[in-house]
Design an enzyme around this catalytic site. Sequence first.
Site, PDB file in Angstrom:
ATOM      1  N   PHE A   1      -0.130   1.006  -3.571  1.00 60.93           N
ATOM      2  CA  PHE A   1      -0.192   1.657  -2.267  1.00 60.93           C
ATOM      3  C   PHE A   1      -1.590   1.687  -1.660  1.00 60.93           C
ATOM      4  CE2 PHE A   1       3.550   3.582  -4.321  1.00 60.93           C
ATOM      5  CZ  PHE A   1       4.523   3.153  -3.441  1.00 60.93           C
TER       6      PHE A   1
ATOM      7  N   ASP B   1       5.264  -3.973  -5.945  1.00 65.03           N
ATOM      8  CA  ASP B   1       4.313  -5.036  -6.216  1.00 65.03           C
ATOM      9  C   ASP B   1       3.224  -4.980  -5.162  1.00 65.03           C
ATOM     10  OD1 ASP B   1       5.859  -5.966  -4.113  1.00 65.03           O
ATOM     11  OD2 ASP B   1       6.256  -7.932  -4.960  1.00 65.03           O
TER      12      ASP B   1
ATOM     13  N   TYR C   1       0.564  -5.469  -2.014  1.00 64.95           N
ATOM     14  CA  TYR C   1       0.712  -5.905  -0.630  1.00 64.95           C
ATOM     15  C   TYR C   1       0.534  -7.422  -0.578  1.00 64.95           C
ATOM     16  CZ  TYR C   1      -0.042  -0.979   0.698  1.00 64.95           C
ATOM     17  OH  TYR C   1       0.039   0.379   0.847  1.00 64.95           O
TER      18      TYR C   1
ATOM     19  N   HIS D   1      11.683   5.286  -0.959  1.00 65.13           N
ATOM     20  CA  HIS D   1      10.378   4.631  -0.829  1.00 65.13           C
ATOM     21  C   HIS D   1       9.755   4.988   0.522  1.00 65.13           C
ATOM     22  CE1 HIS D   1       7.489   1.264  -0.552  1.00 65.13           C
ATOM     23  NE2 HIS D   1       7.595   1.209  -1.871  1.00 65.13           N
TER      24      HIS D   1
END
Length: 226
Positions: A77, A64, A66, A185
Amino acid sequence: MDLSSVDPGWSRALHPLGAQLDAVQAFLDAETVAGHDWLPEPDAVLRAFEAPLDDVRVLIVGQDPYPTPGHAVGLAFSADRAVRPLPRSLANIYKELHDDLGIPPAAHPDLSAWQRQGVLLLNRVLTVQSGETGSHRRHGWEEVTAHAIRVLAARPQPLVAVLWGKDAASVAPLLGDTPAIVSAHPSPLSARRGFFGSKPFSRVNAALQAQGAEPIDWRIDASPAP
């Protein structure tokens, strides 16, 4: 939810989800009424779908946005070009990019150069309450993004998926025969448990070329924010 800003191909693909999108919008409106700030800005929520559907060659799935105000821009990202320091997950992505392909880390966190080449930077959940990671899960976004992923996988065009972390890996069954590069991740909490050394960028390009497609130029303009 207004689809006027998205690519016409994506607008047609998402049109059957009108009721789900309206339900998500109602949830966001309720958040606003309750005094809960949410991110990104409304005009950036669907930004991942502004690039042409037909041009997508790579799907990178995030979790989701930031949750830090000023960071989220609607692309997984990526962050606003002026953000400093870089988000830690992105700093790790840049480190792996350097170790994989020798590309120096960019000074800024704007990944729109990748989007322009057909890299879809898609979070599973497209909004988040300010300061609260994961706060907008299970409010309808997962159905929307799952549909988008199915649409991509059903096309005849070349496609490679990059699934970083458990949330991203959960979409693997939606991809059919699409090649998928799966690892931990890039978060500081997990990057050393399988993200570092996974060489996703060179593997993506090899998989694209195996499908007869051009590789991605993963370089990012390293000039500072204006």
